[in-house]
Design a protein around this motif. Structure first.
Motif, PDB file in Angstrom:
ATOM      1  N   ILE A  93       1.347  -0.786   0.070  1.00 65.09           N
ATOM      2  CA  ILE A  93      -0.565   0.319  -0.440  1.00 65.09           C
ATOM      3  C   ILE A  93       0.770   1.584  -0.501  1.00 65.09           C
ATOM      4  O   ILE A  93       0.607   1.867  -0.466  1.00 65.09           O
ATOM      5  CB  ILE A  93      -0.991  -0.362   0.889  1.00 65.09           C
ATOM      6  CG1 ILE A  93      -1.965  -1.072   1.346  1.00 65.09           C
ATOM      7  CG2 ILE A  93      -1.466   1.552   1.190  1.00 65.09           C
ATOM      8  CD1 ILE A  93      -2.847  -1.465   2.339  1.00 65.09           C
ATOM      9  N   VAL A  94       1.799   1.073   0.668  1.00 71.14           N
ATOM     10  CA  VAL A  94       2.540   2.254   0.544  1.00 71.14           C
ATOM     11  C   VAL A  94       3.586   2.378  -0.957  1.00 71.14           C
ATOM     12  O   VAL A  94       3.072   3.420  -0.717  1.00 71.14           O
ATOM     13  CB  VAL A  94       3.814   2.302   2.244  1.00 71.14           C
ATOM     14  CG1 VAL A  94       4.670   3.078   1.502  1.00 71.14           C
ATOM     15  CG2 VAL A  94       2.818   2.524   3.214  1.00 71.14           C
ATOM     16  N   CYS A  95       3.942   1.574  -1.165  1.00 77.42           N
ATOM     17  CA  CYS A  95       4.961   1.287  -2.440  1.00 77.42           C
ATOM     18  C   CYS A  95       4.122   2.641  -3.202  1.00 77.42           C
ATOM     19  O   CYS A  95       4.237   3.059  -3.938  1.00 77.42           O
ATOM     20  CB  CYS A  95       5.200   0.137  -2.397  1.00 77.42           C
ATOM     21  SG  CYS A  95       6.467   0.508  -4.296  1.00 77.42           S
ATOM     22  N   ARG A  96       2.388   2.034  -3.666  1.00 75.00           N
ATOM     23  CA  ARG A  96       1.367   1.991  -4.202  1.00 75.00           C
ATOM     24  C   ARG A  96       1.249   2.947  -4.106  1.00 75.00           C
ATOM     25  O   ARG A  96       0.646   4.239  -5.430  1.00 75.00           O
ATOM     26  CB  ARG A  96       0.185   1.403  -4.194  1.00 75.00           C
ATOM     27  CG  ARG A  96      -0.787   1.303  -5.363  1.00 75.00           C
ATOM     28  CD  ARG A  96      -1.898   0.952  -5.440  1.00 75.00           C
ATOM     29  NE  ARG A  96      -1.855  -0.406  -4.701  1.00 75.00           N
ATOM     30  CZ  ARG A  96      -1.820  -1.293  -4.123  1.00 75.00           C
ATOM     31  NH1 ARG A  96      -2.857  -1.264  -3.323  1.00 75.00           N
ATOM     32  NH2 ARG A  96      -1.939  -2.680  -4.397  1.00 75.00           N
ATOM     33  N   ARG A  97       1.474   3.928  -2.573  1.00 70.05           N
ATOM     34  CA  ARG A  97       0.381   5.084  -2.806  1.00 70.05           C
ATOM     35  C   ARG A  97       2.285   6.845  -2.843  1.00 70.05           C
ATOM     36  O   ARG A  97       1.011   7.500  -4.036  1.00 70.05           O
ATOM     37  CB  ARG A  97       0.395   5.640  -1.442  1.00 70.05           C
ATOM     38  CG  ARG A  97      -1.160   4.960  -0.952  1.00 70.05           C
ATOM     39  CD  ARG A  97      -1.214   5.636   0.910  1.00 70.05           C
ATOM     40  NE  ARG A  97      -2.305   4.897   0.523  1.00 70.05           N
ATOM     41  CZ  ARG A  97      -2.469   4.609   2.325  1.00 70.05           C
ATOM     42  NH1 ARG A  97      -2.020   5.375   2.989  1.00 70.05           N
ATOM     43  NH2 ARG A  97      -4.018   4.225   2.317  1.00 70.05           N
ATOM     44  N   ARG A  98       3.154   5.702  -3.119  1.00 68.15           N
ATOM     45  CA  ARG A  98       4.340   6.292  -3.699  1.00 68.15           C
ATOM     46  C   ARG A  98       4.722   6.381  -4.767  1.00 68.15           C
ATOM     47  O   ARG A  98       4.891   7.958  -5.606  1.00 68.15           O
ATOM     48  CB  ARG A  98       5.608   6.183  -3.128  1.00 68.15           C
ATOM     49  CG  ARG A  98       6.925   6.581  -3.376  1.00 68.15           C
ATOM     50  CD  ARG A  98       8.250   6.064  -2.072  1.00 68.15           C
ATOM     51  NE  ARG A  98       7.405   5.813  -0.685  1.00 68.15           N
ATOM     52  CZ  ARG A  98       8.220   5.001  -0.065  1.00 68.15           C
ATOM     53  NH1 ARG A  98       8.620   3.958  -0.654  1.00 68.15           N
ATOM     54  NH2 ARG A  98       7.938   5.153   1.500  1.00 68.15           N
ATOM     55  N   GLU A 121       1.837   6.341  -7.150  1.00 65.54           N
ATOM     56  CA  GLU A 121       0.958   7.256  -7.427  1.00 65.54           C
ATOM     57  C   GLU A 121       1.073   9.134  -7.289  1.00 65.54           C
ATOM     58  O   GLU A 121       0.872   9.855  -7.972  1.00 65.54           O
ATOM     59  CB  GLU A 121       0.043   7.104  -6.299  1.00 65.54           C
ATOM     60  CG  GLU A 121      -1.045   5.428  -7.147  1.00 65.54           C
ATOM     61  CD  GLU A 121      -2.172   5.627  -5.741  1.00 65.54           C
ATOM     62  OE1 GLU A 121      -2.587   5.958  -5.293  1.00 65.54           O
ATOM     63  OE2 GLU A 121      -3.088   4.901  -6.360  1.00 65.54           O
ATOM     64  N   HIS A 122       1.413   9.102  -6.238  1.00 70.74           N
ATOM     65  CA  HIS A 122       2.383  10.355  -5.893  1.00 70.74           C
ATOM     66  C   HIS A 122       3.202  10.831  -6.570  1.00 70.74           C
ATOM     67  O   HIS A 122       3.602  12.622  -7.336  1.00 70.74           O
ATOM     68  CB  HIS A 122       2.619  10.938  -4.330  1.00 70.74           C
ATOM     69  CG  HIS A 122       1.272  11.141  -3.380  1.00 70.74           C
ATOM     70  ND1 HIS A 122       2.007  10.472  -2.168  1.00 70.74           N
ATOM     71  CD2 HIS A 122       0.515  10.783  -2.990  1.00 70.74           C
ATOM     72  CE1 HIS A 122       0.314  10.454  -1.378  1.00 70.74           C
ATOM     73  NE2 HIS A 122      -0.619  10.505  -2.038  1.00 70.74           N
TER      74      HIS A 122
END
Length: 84
Positions: free
Chosen positions: A38-43, A45-46
């Motif tokens: 989840i953290v990797c995906r958010r990073r 996306e940002h």
């Protein structure tokens, strides 16, 4: 305090006195792996959104520079901001 028995307290005590469900052994490892994803995906996306924002800003600046009136005769010289 209140000496009368409270029905909710009795229900909670009964629930806590029952055997607890079995938790899978690898539950913590799976939760940590999911959290990392989840953290990797958010990073990602940002990063993509910031790249799009910068690209849009650069595109706007380039378009503004290309369409800027370079011909001084097209600007009204009578001191007004608009042409009557």
């Amino acid at each position: 305090m209140n000496a009368l028995p409270n029905r909710r307290d009795d229900e909670v005590r009964r629930l806590l006195d029952t055997p607890h469900p079995v938790v899978p052994v690898d539950m913590a490892a799976r939760a940590a792996l999911r959290g990392r994803r989840i953290v990797c995906r958010r990073r990602v996306e940002h990063t993509v959104l910031w790249a799009l924002f910068v690209a849009a800003a650069v595109t706007g600046l380039v378009l503004a520079a290309l369409t800027w009136p370079n011909d001084p005769s097209s600007v009204p010289s009578d001191g007004t901001w608009w042409s009557p």
